[in-house]
Design a protein around this motif. Sequence first.
Motif, mmCIF file in Angstrom:
data_model
loop_
_atom_site.group_PDB
_atom_site.id
_atom_site.type_symbol
_atom_site.label_atom_id
_atom_site.label_comp_id
_atom_site.label_asym_id
_atom_site.label_seq_id
_atom_site.Cartn_x
_atom_site.Cartn_y
_atom_site.Cartn_z
ATOM 1 N N THR A 100 0.817 -1.211 0.000
ATOM 2 C CA THR A 100 0.000 0.000 0.000
ATOM 3 C C THR A 100 0.850 1.259 0.000
ATOM 4 O OG1 THR A 100 -0.126 -0.100 2.415
ATOM 5 C CG2 THR A 100 -1.920 -1.141 1.167
ATOM 6 N N GLU A 101 2.111 1.135 0.426
ATOM 7 C CA GLU A 101 3.035 2.259 0.445
ATOM 8 C C GLU A 101 4.445 1.725 0.250
ATOM 9 O OE1 GLU A 101 3.206 4.201 4.214
ATOM 10 O OE2 GLU A 101 3.173 2.330 5.347
ATOM 11 N N PRO A 102 5.345 2.552 -0.286
ATOM 12 C CA PRO A 102 6.717 2.074 -0.488
ATOM 13 C C PRO A 102 7.499 2.034 0.816
ATOM 14 C CG PRO A 102 6.513 4.347 -1.211
ATOM 15 C CD PRO A 102 5.142 3.902 -0.832
ATOM 16 N N ALA A 103 7.323 0.964 1.547
ATOM 17 C CA ALA A 103 8.024 0.795 2.825
ATOM 18 C C ALA A 103 8.000 -0.682 3.196
ATOM 19 C CB ALA A 103 7.374 1.638 3.921
ATOM 20 N N GLY A 104 9.086 -1.146 3.805
ATOM 21 C CA GLY A 104 9.126 -2.513 4.288
ATOM 22 C C GLY A 104 8.382 -2.652 5.606
ATOM 23 N N LYS A 105 8.103 -3.883 5.986
ATOM 24 C CA LYS A 105 7.368 -4.163 7.220
ATOM 25 C C LYS A 105 8.310 -4.737 8.268
ATOM 26 C CE LYS A 105 3.421 -3.174 5.198
ATOM 27 N NZ LYS A 105 2.654 -1.963 5.530
ATOM 28 N N ALA A 106 8.043 -4.382 9.533
ATOM 29 C CA ALA A 106 8.888 -4.876 10.629
ATOM 30 C C ALA A 106 8.057 -4.982 11.900
ATOM 31 C CB ALA A 106 10.107 -3.974 10.800
ATOM 32 N N VAL A 107 8.696 -4.805 13.049
ATOM 33 C CA VAL A 107 8.045 -5.073 14.334
ATOM 34 C C VAL A 107 6.870 -4.131 14.584
ATOM 35 C CG1 VAL A 107 8.384 -5.190 16.834
ATOM 36 C CG2 VAL A 107 10.178 -6.000 15.304
ATOM 37 N N GLY A 144 18.445 -4.164 9.903
ATOM 38 C CA GLY A 144 18.433 -5.446 10.594
ATOM 39 C C GLY A 144 17.521 -6.459 9.946
ATOM 40 N N ARG A 145 17.815 -7.731 10.191
ATOM 41 C CA ARG A 145 16.991 -8.798 9.627
ATOM 42 C C ARG A 145 15.959 -9.319 10.616
ATOM 43 N NH1 ARG A 145 21.767 -13.381 9.651
ATOM 44 N NH2 ARG A 145 21.441 -14.151 11.776
ATOM 45 N N GLU A 146 16.133 -9.042 11.917
ATOM 46 C CA GLU A 146 15.212 -9.605 12.905
ATOM 47 C C GLU A 146 13.822 -8.986 12.811
ATOM 48 O OE1 GLU A 146 19.127 -10.718 13.766
ATOM 49 O OE2 GLU A 146 18.336 -8.670 13.674
ATOM 50 N N GLY A 147 13.741 -7.661 12.568
ATOM 51 C CA GLY A 147 12.444 -7.022 12.422
ATOM 52 C C GLY A 147 11.629 -7.620 11.286
ATOM 53 N N PRO A 148 12.202 -7.720 10.069
ATOM 54 C CA PRO A 148 11.481 -8.413 8.992
ATOM 55 C C PRO A 148 11.158 -9.863 9.329
ATOM 56 C CG PRO A 148 13.260 -7.100 8.091
ATOM 57 C CD PRO A 148 13.420 -7.046 9.580
ATOM 58 N N ALA A 149 12.049 -10.543 10.064
ATOM 59 C CA ALA A 149 11.771 -11.932 10.444
ATOM 60 C C ALA A 149 10.574 -12.001 11.384
ATOM 61 C CB ALA A 149 13.005 -12.552 11.109
ATOM 62 N N ALA A 182 10.212 -16.552 15.346
ATOM 63 C CA ALA A 182 11.163 -15.825 14.505
ATOM 64 C C ALA A 182 12.363 -15.343 15.312
ATOM 65 C CB ALA A 182 10.459 -14.643 13.839
ATOM 66 N N VAL A 183 12.122 -14.760 16.484
ATOM 67 C CA VAL A 183 13.231 -14.306 17.326
ATOM 68 C C VAL A 183 14.072 -15.497 17.796
ATOM 69 C CG1 VAL A 183 13.824 -13.186 19.517
ATOM 70 C CG2 VAL A 183 12.016 -12.232 18.076
ATOM 71 N N SER A 184 13.393 -16.571 18.168
ATOM 72 C CA SER A 184 14.086 -17.776 18.620
ATOM 73 C C SER A 184 14.974 -18.345 17.527
ATOM 74 C CB SER A 184 13.052 -18.810 19.068
ATOM 75 O OG SER A 184 13.675 -20.004 19.470
ATOM 76 N N ALA A 185 14.443 -18.377 16.291
ATOM 77 C CA ALA A 185 15.207 -18.914 15.172
ATOM 78 C C ALA A 185 16.282 -17.945 14.694
ATOM 79 C CB ALA A 185 14.272 -19.252 14.009
ATOM 80 N N SER A 186 16.188 -16.688 15.059
ATOM 81 C CA SER A 186 17.219 -15.719 14.683
ATOM 82 C C SER A 186 18.428 -15.793 15.607
ATOM 83 C CB SER A 186 16.641 -14.299 14.725
ATOM 84 O OG SER A 186 15.642 -14.115 13.749
ATOM 85 N N PHE A 187 18.190 -15.963 16.912
ATOM 86 C CA PHE A 187 19.269 -15.931 17.900
ATOM 87 C C PHE A 187 19.548 -17.281 18.542
ATOM 88 C CE2 PHE A 187 17.776 -11.503 17.880
ATOM 89 C CZ PHE A 187 18.977 -10.842 17.712
ATOM 90 N N ASN A 188 18.800 -18.310 18.173
ATOM 91 C CA ASN A 188 18.908 -19.602 18.843
ATOM 92 C C ASN A 188 18.694 -19.401 20.346
ATOM 93 O OD1 ASN A 188 19.271 -22.293 19.304
ATOM 94 N ND2 ASN A 188 21.425 -22.362 18.665
ATOM 95 N N ALA A 189 17.644 -18.636 20.661
ATOM 96 C CA ALA A 189 17.374 -18.245 22.049
ATOM 97 C C ALA A 189 15.881 -18.416 22.327
ATOM 98 C CB ALA A 189 17.810 -16.810 22.286
ATOM 99 N N GLY A 350 14.987 -3.728 9.571
ATOM 100 C CA GLY A 350 14.596 -3.401 10.935
ATOM 101 C C GLY A 350 15.704 -2.693 11.691
ATOM 102 N N VAL A 351 15.501 -2.548 13.000
ATOM 103 C CA VAL A 351 16.455 -1.817 13.854
ATOM 104 C C VAL A 351 17.134 -2.716 14.876
ATOM 105 C CG1 VAL A 351 15.220 0.359 13.589
ATOM 106 C CG2 VAL A 351 14.635 -1.157 15.493
ATOM 107 N N PHE A 352 16.753 -3.987 14.936
ATOM 108 C CA PHE A 352 17.306 -4.884 15.950
ATOM 109 C C PHE A 352 18.814 -5.056 15.760
ATOM 110 C CE2 PHE A 352 15.306 -8.403 18.694
ATOM 111 C CZ PHE A 352 16.354 -8.355 19.590
ATOM 112 N N SER A 353 19.236 -5.469 14.581
ATOM 113 C CA SER A 353 20.668 -5.693 14.325
ATOM 114 C C SER A 353 21.490 -4.425 14.478
ATOM 115 C CB SER A 353 20.875 -6.299 12.933
ATOM 116 O OG SER A 353 20.191 -7.514 12.802
ATOM 117 N N PRO A 354 21.048 -3.270 13.923
ATOM 118 C CA PRO A 354 21.835 -2.056 14.150
ATOM 119 C C PRO A 354 21.976 -1.686 15.624
ATOM 120 C CG PRO A 354 20.308 -1.724 12.334
ATOM 121 C CD PRO A 354 19.962 -3.037 12.951
ATOM 122 N N SER A 355 20.926 -1.910 16.414
ATOM 123 C CA SER A 355 21.031 -1.586 17.842
ATOM 124 C C SER A 355 22.021 -2.512 18.543
ATOM 125 C CB SER A 355 19.652 -1.663 18.503
ATOM 126 O OG SER A 355 19.148 -2.982 18.513
#
Length: 544
Positions: A100-107, A144-149, A182-189, A350-355
């Motif tokens: 609907t708008e030129p923007a990616g989706k995240a958290v 970051g990749r975690e927000g899209p995940a 998604a968070v669990s599979a990103s960090f194995n946590a 996303g902003v998870f990895s940069p933070s």
Amino acid sequence: MSNPKPKASTGEFLVRSIRNGRGPVLWVLGIFVGLIAGYATIGLRLGISFFEQTAFGVTEENLASQAATLPYLRLVLIPLATGVVIASLYYLGMRFGLVTEPAGKAVADVLEARAVKGGKVDLKSGLYSALLSAISLGGGASAGREGPAVHLGGTMGSALAAWLQMPARASRILLACGAAAAVSASFNAPVAGALFAFEVVLGHYALRSIAPVAVASVVGALILRLHLGEDPVFGHLPVAPVGLWDYPAAAVLGIAAAGLAILFDRGVLHGPVIVTGWADRIGFPHWMLPIPGGLLVGLIALIAPEILGVGYEATSNALNVAYPLQFLLLFIALKVIATTITLSFRFAGGVFSPSIYLGAMLGSAFGLVMVTLFGDATAGAGFFAVIGMGAVAGAVLGAPLSTTLIVFELTSSYEASVAVLVSVSLATILTQSALGGSLFQRQVMRHGYDISGGSSRLVLQTVRVRDFMIALDEWGKAELATGVCLYEDDTLSRAMGLLDAEQIDGAPVRSRSDDQSVVGWVTKADAQAAYARRLAEISEEEHR
């Protein structure tokens, strides 16, 4: 004597149980969501790696060191070409109704879906956004990749709920299940993944949601370990013995982390507004913004290729104290600028990895200063790099407990986790006090919904007049004594405000059609009852 009610068949009972979202059914569905979201997250990671391999010749683990060896022209052209591809995909997506708008989706979009849309996320736009994120990050965009995940995982949970025609309450739980996996599979946590879903996505710890979210998070971690190994994302980080004075030092680091988080959050929040305003003034299409954005990111990469992509190689180096102090400070400044440009010019990410990157750099720099001042009396720069990573990430995300557990699952160190808890709690409260809420809450506010004020304010914004008005066929013909009226899509807040301001007990409701015909009637009592009823529903959902 009335005829006895026929007993429902096993199949009918199962269908009703699924659609009512009963506890045992949700537990089983949590397993399925964990499987789907876990594989979707791995798919996103492999997609990013594929595009990194295509563009740079290596994957994330060696991206910074490989980029440093590339010719300058290629280093600039790769993000620029990525911007051209993303702009083209935005144009096609908007033309064919995929975005609907030129923007990616995240958290933030997951939070909005939970709070406003009954846990519903459009499957097509969710998958398309994941593709945009994979290309953006694989092509060097600094995000970051975690927000899209998390968004992709939430999309999987929402899609399953929609397919089974489940109610909004169950849909929100499956949305959280997807985010947890998604968070669990990103960090194995797995523990941190479940807590993230409660702390950030759901915003409560209702007993009904604990089992499905927990099992989804565990399944997500198992999927990752089955296919990509058991090591955490940064490996097992050794932590030196912690002394008593390291805890006050962690508090000081928390104050510094708050300052950096506030700077970063303000850039991410205000950058898109500034860039959009600039584009509107010169008539530049929003879908084309990734093209100049890619050029700017490429130029910054000439100075520091460590800012490219997700940045995990540079983050790992900072955690292992591989950079001198001046490099750490340079990388912090350029990463803030690069990520602000990336997200402001509409790359997906996303902003998870940069933070995490910024926190590791800040903590490592702080640790080097501590070692210079106090020598062996501190736990060392590596210890403070871990603390800084948790403090900045927790402050940016508004998730202090989740990030503390991520650190614990990365280090297996109780002492480090306690120090992170001290640092991140201080950083989070200072950041949210300065910003008036978390970054994600402020991003949702752009769409007109204030979720930082709790349920009472959100109900006023989301309940519509059509939801509680007396329809015309039930009321009869409405008499219009004055020009005062409401519209069926008006919010409960506007309805209550109008009735109070005009000092009237009721008003006719018009449609938004051309003739604006009267379609119903609203009374002050109806509005107050709708408000109380929705608050009661939310309270029950959050406490049972």
